[in-house]
Design a protein around this motif. Structure first.
Motif, PDB file in Angstrom:
ATOM      1  N   PRO A  93      34.555  41.189  41.831  1.00  0.00           N
ATOM      2  CA  PRO A  93      34.387  39.761  41.495  1.00  0.00           C
ATOM      3  C   PRO A  93      34.198  39.520  39.998  1.00  0.00           C
ATOM      4  CG  PRO A  93      33.083  40.331  43.419  1.00  0.00           C
ATOM      5  CD  PRO A  93      33.582  41.616  42.865  1.00  0.00           C
ATOM      6  N   TRP A  94      33.428  40.402  39.348  1.00  0.00           N
ATOM      7  CA  TRP A  94      33.230  40.268  37.908  1.00  0.00           C
ATOM      8  C   TRP A  94      34.519  40.580  37.158  1.00  0.00           C
ATOM      9  CZ3 TRP A  94      28.809  37.938  36.934  1.00  0.00           C
ATOM     10  CH2 TRP A  94      27.765  38.077  37.851  1.00  0.00           C
ATOM     11  N   ALA A  95      35.279  41.561  37.652  1.00  0.00           N
ATOM     12  CA  ALA A  95      36.556  41.880  37.022  1.00  0.00           C
ATOM     13  C   ALA A  95      37.526  40.711  37.133  1.00  0.00           C
ATOM     14  CB  ALA A  95      37.155  43.132  37.659  1.00  0.00           C
ATOM     15  N   ALA A  96      37.514  40.025  38.272  1.00  0.00           N
ATOM     16  CA  ALA A  96      38.402  38.869  38.443  1.00  0.00           C
ATOM     17  C   ALA A  96      38.023  37.745  37.480  1.00  0.00           C
ATOM     18  CB  ALA A  96      38.343  38.387  39.897  1.00  0.00           C
ATOM     19  N   LEU A  97      36.723  37.490  37.330  1.00  0.00           N
ATOM     20  CA  LEU A  97      36.291  36.464  36.375  1.00  0.00           C
ATOM     21  C   LEU A  97      36.655  36.859  34.948  1.00  0.00           C
ATOM     22  CD1 LEU A  97      32.778  35.556  37.831  1.00  0.00           C
ATOM     23  CD2 LEU A  97      34.832  34.136  37.860  1.00  0.00           C
ATOM     24  N   TRP A  98      36.489  38.141  34.637  1.00  0.00           N
ATOM     25  CA  TRP A  98      36.843  38.621  33.304  1.00  0.00           C
ATOM     26  C   TRP A  98      38.338  38.432  33.044  1.00  0.00           C
ATOM     27  CZ3 TRP A  98      40.183  42.784  32.349  1.00  0.00           C
ATOM     28  CH2 TRP A  98      40.289  43.167  31.010  1.00  0.00           C
ATOM     29  N   TRP A  99      39.175  38.752  34.015  1.00  0.00           N
ATOM     30  CA  TRP A  99      40.613  38.611  33.822  1.00  0.00           C
ATOM     31  C   TRP A  99      40.999  37.136  33.664  1.00  0.00           C
ATOM     32  CZ3 TRP A  99      44.394  41.011  31.912  1.00  0.00           C
ATOM     33  CH2 TRP A  99      45.716  40.669  32.205  1.00  0.00           C
TER      34      TRP A  99
END
Length: 222
Positions: A93-99
């Motif tokens: 989830p954090w990776a998706a927000l970062w992307w």
């Protein structure tokens, strides 16, 4: 689900947040670089910056499966694929927000097609996780992240140079090969998933060791 809830807290505390945070910061900086240039942002520069950001994210994920307590956690009654999947689930989830932030930082007028670029980023991250899983399966190293990141970086540098034209992957959106290249990216993503699945379980030699030890005790008692 009870096991997953019990594991979530300890796994969260052992995640390599420093490596992930450093990689994320580098990726955001790369994505913002086209905005700092004088004049109209170049689509090619923007595409290169976003691909660099995706690579930075993949390099961070190469450390995701690092576990200093690996020798202690190997005997627990939870299979390694579940532990690895839980690590990925906590970070994704954090990776998706970062992307999403990476894409928004890129100038809208020069931003390449989001779907194709997201597929490329997914392949990079998939191979980072698959490489980490392979290192854990084939070695006794508790922290293979550095070696996996080095291999991933080397592959990213060499791939555009050694791939033949008919297998071109790193093409611009206005190239007629863009669609065909992303068909190959999709195949690469499937390959990364298959590699991760194959390398997830514990090696057979490690699973067999307890049974040999257990089998020898009755004979010794006799």
């Amino acid at each position: 689900m009870r096991v997953i809830r019990a594991l979530a807290g300890p796994v969260w505390r052992t995640l390599p947040w420093r490596a992930l945070g450093a990689a994320g910061a580098v990726g955001l900086l790369l994505a913002a670089l086209p905005r700092l240039a004088d004049g109209e942002p170049s689509p090619w520069v923007t595409l290169t910056a976003l691909r660099g950001a995706a690579l930075a994210g993949g390099l961070g994920l190469a450390f995701l499966l690092d576990d200093p307590a690996r020798q202690l956690t190997a005997p627990v009654p939870v299979r390694r694929p579940l532990r690895q999947a839980l690590r990925a689930a906590l970070v994704m989830p954090w990776a998706a927000l970062w992307w999403a932030a990476v894409l928004l930082l890129a100038p809208a007028t020069a931003r390449p097609p989001v779907a194709g670029l997201t597929l490329e980023a997914g392949v990079v991250c998939g191979f980072a996780l698959a490489g980490a899983a392979a290192a854990l399966r084939l070695t006794d190293e508790a922290r293979p992240g550095r070696a996996v990141a080095a291999v991933l970086l080397t592959a990213a540098v060499l791939a555009p140079l050694v791939l033949p034209e008919r297998w071109a992957l790193f093409v611009p959106p206005d190239d007629e090969r863009w669609a065909a290249a992303h068909d190959r990216w999709a195949l690469a993503l499937a390959g990364a998933g298959a590699l991760w699945a194959a390398c997830g379980p514990e090696p057979l030699r490690r699973r067999a060791a307890p049974s040999r030890a257990g089998g020898g005790s009755p004979a010794g008692a006799a």
